[in-house]
Motif scaffolding. Structure first.
Motif, PDB file in Angstrom:
ATOM      1  N   VAL A  61      -6.599  -3.643   5.240  1.00 32.29           N
ATOM      2  CA  VAL A  61      -5.246  -3.236   5.616  1.00 32.29           C
ATOM      3  C   VAL A  61      -5.110  -3.527   7.108  1.00 32.29           C
ATOM      4  O   VAL A  61      -5.726  -2.868   7.939  1.00 32.29           O
ATOM      5  CB  VAL A  61      -5.004  -1.743   5.326  1.00 32.29           C
ATOM      6  N   HIS A  62      -4.327  -4.531   7.445  1.00 30.16           N
ATOM      7  CA  HIS A  62      -4.238  -4.989   8.825  1.00 30.16           C
ATOM      8  C   HIS A  62      -3.422  -4.035   9.691  1.00 30.16           C
ATOM      9  O   HIS A  62      -2.461  -3.413   9.214  1.00 30.16           O
ATOM     10  CB  HIS A  62      -3.591  -6.382   8.883  1.00 30.16           C
ATOM     11  N   ARG A  63      -3.814  -3.952  10.953  1.00 25.71           N
ATOM     12  CA  ARG A  63      -3.051  -3.154  11.910  1.00 25.71           C
ATOM     13  C   ARG A  63      -1.641  -3.704  12.016  1.00 25.71           C
ATOM     14  O   ARG A  63      -1.446  -4.906  12.224  1.00 25.71           O
ATOM     15  CB  ARG A  63      -3.734  -3.173  13.288  1.00 25.71           C
ATOM     16  N   GLN A  64      -0.673  -2.828  11.880  1.00 28.45           N
ATOM     17  CA  GLN A  64       0.722  -3.261  11.841  1.00 28.45           C
ATOM     18  C   GLN A  64       1.135  -3.956  13.129  1.00 28.45           C
ATOM     19  O   GLN A  64       0.899  -3.465  14.232  1.00 28.45           O
ATOM     20  CB  GLN A  64       1.633  -2.059  11.594  1.00 28.45           C
ATOM     21  N   GLY A  65       1.732  -5.134  12.977  1.00 29.32           N
ATOM     22  CA  GLY A  65       2.273  -5.846  14.124  1.00 29.32           C
ATOM     23  C   GLY A  65       1.271  -6.654  14.916  1.00 29.32           C
ATOM     24  O   GLY A  65       1.647  -7.314  15.891  1.00 29.32           O
ATOM     25  N   ALA A 103       2.167  -8.160   1.343  1.00 32.86           N
ATOM     26  CA  ALA A 103       2.792  -7.187   2.244  1.00 32.86           C
ATOM     27  C   ALA A 103       3.184  -5.969   1.416  1.00 32.86           C
ATOM     28  O   ALA A 103       3.859  -6.087   0.391  1.00 32.86           O
ATOM     29  CB  ALA A 103       4.015  -7.794   2.919  1.00 32.86           C
ATOM     30  N   VAL A 104       2.736  -4.799   1.856  1.00 32.05           N
ATOM     31  CA  VAL A 104       2.999  -3.556   1.125  1.00 32.05           C
ATOM     32  C   VAL A 104       3.558  -2.518   2.093  1.00 32.05           C
ATOM     33  O   VAL A 104       3.515  -2.695   3.307  1.00 32.05           O
ATOM     34  CB  VAL A 104       1.717  -3.020   0.458  1.00 32.05           C
ATOM     35  N   GLY A 105       4.066  -1.424   1.527  1.00 30.44           N
ATOM     36  CA  GLY A 105       4.526  -0.314   2.360  1.00 30.44           C
ATOM     37  C   GLY A 105       6.005  -0.277   2.646  1.00 30.44           C
ATOM     38  O   GLY A 105       6.455   0.492   3.498  1.00 30.44           O
ATOM     39  N   ALA A 106       6.788  -1.068   1.933  1.00 29.87           N
ATOM     40  CA  ALA A 106       8.233  -1.090   2.187  1.00 29.87           C
ATOM     41  C   ALA A 106       8.851   0.292   2.001  1.00 29.87           C
ATOM     42  O   ALA A 106       9.822   0.637   2.691  1.00 29.87           O
ATOM     43  CB  ALA A 106       8.908  -2.103   1.270  1.00 29.87           C
ATOM     44  N   GLY A 111       5.564   2.062   7.020  1.00 32.58           N
ATOM     45  CA  GLY A 111       6.180   0.748   7.085  1.00 32.58           C
ATOM     46  C   GLY A 111       5.308  -0.342   6.476  1.00 32.58           C
ATOM     47  O   GLY A 111       4.224  -0.094   5.940  1.00 32.58           O
ATOM     48  N   ILE A 112       5.799  -1.563   6.570  1.00 33.15           N
ATOM     49  CA  ILE A 112       5.142  -2.702   5.930  1.00 33.15           C
ATOM     50  C   ILE A 112       3.842  -3.066   6.636  1.00 33.15           C
ATOM     51  O   ILE A 112       3.788  -3.145   7.867  1.00 33.15           O
ATOM     52  CB  ILE A 112       6.094  -3.913   5.896  1.00 33.15           C
ATOM     53  N   HIS A 113       2.798  -3.286   5.842  1.00 34.45           N
ATOM     54  CA  HIS A 113       1.495  -3.705   6.349  1.00 34.45           C
ATOM     55  C   HIS A 113       0.999  -4.897   5.536  1.00 34.45           C
ATOM     56  O   HIS A 113       1.251  -4.988   4.332  1.00 34.45           O
ATOM     57  CB  HIS A 113       0.465  -2.576   6.239  1.00 34.45           C
ATOM     58  N   GLN A 114       0.281  -5.785   6.201  1.00 33.29           N
ATOM     59  CA  GLN A 114      -0.352  -6.914   5.527  1.00 33.29           C
ATOM     60  C   GLN A 114      -1.711  -6.487   4.976  1.00 33.29           C
ATOM     61  O   GLN A 114      -2.443  -5.740   5.644  1.00 33.29           O
ATOM     62  CB  GLN A 114      -0.546  -8.069   6.507  1.00 33.29           C
ATOM     63  N   VAL A 115      -2.042  -6.977   3.788  1.00 32.69           N
ATOM     64  CA  VAL A 115      -3.329  -6.659   3.165  1.00 32.69           C
ATOM     65  C   VAL A 115      -3.896  -7.940   2.558  1.00 32.69           C
ATOM     66  O   VAL A 115      -3.184  -8.668   1.858  1.00 32.69           O
ATOM     67  CB  VAL A 115      -3.175  -5.598   2.055  1.00 32.69           C
TER      68      VAL A 115
END
Length: 342
Positions: A61-65, A103-106, A111-115
């Motif tokens: 789960v990547h750090r957002q932004g 991309a999840v978390g909408a 918020g949205i995060h890349q996985v």
């Protein structure tokens, strides 16, 4: 950019599992939480993944932004290019839409995060530990560093063979990214503990770095796409040898920057010279260096050290940032004095 806790990261990870066609109730084990949350799990056979046998995976789960979708896609393309050339790197699983991540978390407050999802690499642990290098307790053999040097050279050789070109810009580890004014990781002079003669030494050394790297130049044989974070914790020991992981900070930079990163936290170690020589010997067994490469290495090593202070300056209060300010800063100043005296 927001920060998520383990509970939120786990929820996001489970949404990603569902996106990849895996039971979202699958048990997850936290492997690491630094820039990203990294989990492992075992899938006992999913039609979506094309396997009927139990298979272990790693999910990040990547750090957002931290990176845009285009930047992350560029990173995963680089890893695939290396994998295709036979370099020991992770193997990623494509998302249902064909991208290397989802991309999840909408609908999540975070918020949205890349996985992304990759096959788990059976391993015997990391190459080593940064803190053990600095405090001198690391009990590594010179042969370890020779193998690490060979791995770095294989990455650089494979990058050139593959013809890989970056599709989108990232924060390059070039002159401006290393020593400003456009610091890739922040301004090291913002470290509050850097005062008096030590600060003046660093300021003078930064100018010396600019002079030496400017003269060294950026021809293709010296500069190009690199891993950029080849620390001992980003290298796994496996039955088949060393494997390079975590390409989060990959961008264009000097090839020597990867070697500087590999040895940086061992500069205070009593066996530093032995380790450094073995690292270079391993590298040169695959990819020759010339006198100019060896001459400029102290400047690149110091530039690498300064990036950690810049990173820490923007994260005060975090454990790693405080350790860098307390334990690594004195060695950075020492490297600066040595560069100015050379």
């Amino acid at each position: 950019m927001t920060s998520v806790d383990l509970t939120a990261a786990t929820t996001l990870a489970r949404e990603a599992l569902d996106t990849f066609g895996i039971d979202p109730a699958t048990p997850l084990t936290l492997l690491k939480n630094r820039e990203n949350f990294v989990f492992s799990f075992t899938d006992h056979g999913s039609e979506a993944l094309g396997s009927t046998e139990p298979t272990r995976y790693v999910l990040r789960v990547h750090r957002q932004g931290y990176h845009s979708d285009a930047e992350l896609g560029c990173e995963l393309d680089f890893v695939r290019a290396l994998h295709a050339e036979g370099v020991a790197v992770p193997s990623f699983v494509s998302a249902p839409d064909g991208r290397g991540f989802c991309a999840v978390g909408a609908d999540h407050p975070a918020g949205i995060h890349q996985v992304d999802l990759q096959l788990h690499l059976e391993n015997h642990g990391n190459f080593g530990a940064e803190r053990a290098g600095v405090d001198g307790s690391a009990a590594l053999d010179s042969a370890d560093f020779a193998a690490l040097g060979r791995l770095a050279a294989e990455v650089h050789d494979a990058t050139e063979r593959s013809g890989y070109e970056m599709a989108v810009p990232r924060d390059d580890w070039d002159l401006e990214g290393l020593v400003g004014p456009s610091f890739a990781w922040g301004d090291p002079l913002r470290i509050a503990e850097l005062t008096g003669d030590d600060r003046a030494t660093i300021e003078a050394a930064i100018q010396r770095i600019r002079e030496q790297l400017g003269a060294y130049g950026t021809p293709a044989g010296r500069f190009g796409p690199i891993h950029s974070d080849l620390t001992p914790e980003n290298v796994l020991r496996t039955d088949r040898g060393l494997v390079l992981i975590d390409f989060d900070d990959f961008a264009r930079g000097w090839h020597l920057f990867d070697l500087a990163t590999a040895i940086h936290f061992f500069t205070p170690h009593p066996r530093y010279l032995e380790y450094r020589d073995a690292l270079f010997a391993g590298y040169e067994a695959v990819r020759p260096l010339d006198p100019a490469d060896h001459a400029v290495f102290p400047a690149i090593l110091l530039a690498r050290s300064l990036t950690y202070l810049g990173w820490a300056a923007d994260r005060r209060g975090e454990d790693t940032a405080e350790w860098l300010a307390a334990s690594v800063l004195p060695h950075t100043v020492r490297l600066a004095r040595e560069l100015l005296a050379s």
